[in-house]
Design an enzyme around this catalytic site. Structure first.
Site, PDB file in Angstrom:
ATOM      1  N   ARG A  16       0.833  -1.202   0.000  1.00 23.57           N
ATOM      2  CA  ARG A  16       0.000   0.000   0.000  1.00 23.57           C
ATOM      3  C   ARG A  16       0.873   1.259   0.000  1.00 23.57           C
ATOM      4  NH1 ARG A  16      -2.479   0.879   6.052  1.00 23.57           N
ATOM      5  NH2 ARG A  16      -0.529   0.707   7.211  1.00 23.57           N
ATOM      6  N   GLY A  17       0.228   2.375  -0.294  1.00 24.14           N
ATOM      7  CA  GLY A  17       0.870   3.678  -0.187  1.00 24.14           C
ATOM      8  C   GLY A  17       2.172   3.806  -0.963  1.00 24.14           C
ATOM      9  N   ASN A  92      11.045   0.503   3.933  1.00 19.22           N
ATOM     10  CA  ASN A  92       9.881   1.369   3.783  1.00 19.22           C
ATOM     11  C   ASN A  92       8.785   1.111   4.806  1.00 19.22           C
ATOM     12  OD1 ASN A  92       7.685   2.945   2.241  1.00 19.22           O
ATOM     13  ND2 ASN A  92       6.917   0.846   2.179  1.00 19.22           N
ATOM     14  N   TYR A 160       3.807  14.016  16.274  1.00 14.57           N
ATOM     15  CA  TYR A 160       4.798  13.291  15.462  1.00 14.57           C
ATOM     16  C   TYR A 160       6.172  13.202  16.120  1.00 14.57           C
ATOM     17  CZ  TYR A 160       6.252  11.483  10.881  1.00 14.57           C
ATOM     18  OH  TYR A 160       6.671  10.694   9.850  1.00 14.57           O
ATOM     19  N   LYS A 167      12.957   9.218  12.579  1.00 14.88           N
ATOM     20  CA  LYS A 167      13.397   9.524  11.215  1.00 14.88           C
ATOM     21  C   LYS A 167      14.746  10.246  11.235  1.00 14.88           C
ATOM     22  CE  LYS A 167       9.678   7.991   9.127  1.00 14.88           C
ATOM     23  NZ  LYS A 167       9.708   6.706   8.380  1.00 14.88           N
ATOM     24  N   ILE A 196       2.589  13.012   2.450  1.00 18.54           N
ATOM     25  CA  ILE A 196       2.191  12.269   1.254  1.00 18.54           C
ATOM     26  C   ILE A 196       0.788  11.717   1.473  1.00 18.54           C
ATOM     27  CG2 ILE A 196       2.767  10.375  -0.309  1.00 18.54           C
ATOM     28  CD1 ILE A 196       4.877  12.576  -0.295  1.00 18.54           C
ATOM     29  N   ASP A 197      -0.061  11.848   0.478  1.00 12.74           N
ATOM     30  CA  ASP A 197      -1.467  11.467   0.629  1.00 12.74           C
ATOM     31  C   ASP A 197      -1.627   9.953   0.553  1.00 12.74           C
ATOM     32  OD1 ASP A 197      -4.078  12.049   1.135  1.00 12.74           O
ATOM     33  OD2 ASP A 197      -4.590  12.639  -0.906  1.00 12.74           O
ATOM     34  N   THR A 198      -1.506   9.300   1.704  1.00 16.28           N
ATOM     35  CA  THR A 198      -1.606   7.850   1.810  1.00 16.28           C
ATOM     36  C   THR A 198      -2.583   7.476   2.916  1.00 16.28           C
ATOM     37  OG1 THR A 198       0.164   7.732   3.448  1.00 16.28           O
ATOM     38  CG2 THR A 198       0.813   7.594   1.117  1.00 16.28           C
TER      39      THR A 198
END
Length: 258
Positions: A16-17, A92, A160, A167, A196-198
């Site tokens: 996905r994504g 990922n 976050y 990260k 990112i649009d996921t």
């Protein structure tokens, strides 16, 4: 893109994504794909069939829990049986849901277990996965490793702190890996995305706010798409990036400048 034909990508979290976009970006240029999934067995099976039928490549999916990075050794041994080489490794996969409770929250509510899970899935998984991939890459004269990161370690994103700090840590670890693996002709880089649009972003409690803020901040007037990061990964694995290592490649639509 003839240089990619017959080579092999190993990627964690490919159903996905961003991960799925990377799988198909590499499949388009003839790269064989070994990808992992956690719970999306049906999606993984359908993807394998689609990849082999429509892109004429070899594809195989492997069940894998990113919270158990030590099992990467067993995973790569399985991949060895199905593929004769490994050229690219992309770390990922991410975690969500109950695994990030105490990690995805405001600073004063952070809990060690949640933070530890995020670090395990981000930093430890990158280390062990890269170690196993590098052993195989050395045998064929080199390769390329990428970790997916985010600009959440550069700008404040609500809730976050756990992810952003992890990260930042993986980006430093990448530099150590790049320095020590360079003499084996193994390049190591990070692709760092703005929002990112996921589905992962949609899981944010303030998704609509983040999406609109990203559109407002970007000179390009849109939020990032998974394909934006996939293209960057393909470039970094190509001969066009043969002198690029130890680098964080930021793909953020210009949002971290404003």
């Amino acid at each position: 893109m003839q240089e990619f034909k017959g080579k092999t990508l190993v990627i964690s979290g490919g159903t996905r994504g961003i991960g799925k976009a990377i799988v198909y970006e590499f499949a388009k240029v003839g790269v064989n794909i070994a990808f992992t999934y956690n719970s999306n067995a049906d999606i993984a099976r359908d993807m394998v069939e689609d990849l082999q039928t429509n892109y004429k490549i070899k594809a195989k999916a492997y069940e894998f829990n990113i919270l158990e990075p030590e099992s990467y050794k067993e995973l790569f041994e399985k991949i060895d049986l199905d593929f004769d080489r490994i050229d690219f490794f992309i770390s990922n996969a991410i975690i969500s849901g109950r695994a990030v409770v105490g990690g995805y929250t405001k600073f004063m509510k952070l809990k060690p277990k949640g933070i530890n899970n995020i670090f395990t899935a981000t930093v430890n998984a990158f280390v062990v996965g890269t170690q196993e991939a590098a052993k195989r890459m050395e045998k064929i004269g080199g390769g390329s490793v990428i970790s997916i990161s985010s600009t959440g370690n550069l700008v404040h994103i609500e809730n976050y702190a756990g992810h952003g700090t992890a990260k930042a840590a993986v980006e430093v670890m990448m530099k150590y890996a790049a320095t020590e693996l360079g003499d084996k002709n193994i390049r190591v880089n990070v692709v760092s995305g703005g929002p990112i649009d996921t589905d992962a972003l949609k899981a944010f409690t303030n998704y609509e706010e983040v999406k609109q803020a990203t559109i407002d901040l970007s000179p390009l007037n849109r939020i990032g798409q998974p394909s934006d990061l996939a293209g960057a990964c393909l470039f970094l694995c190509s001969s066009k990036a043969s002198w690029v290592t130890g680098h964080t490649f930021i793909v953020d639509g210009g949002t971290t400048f404003k």
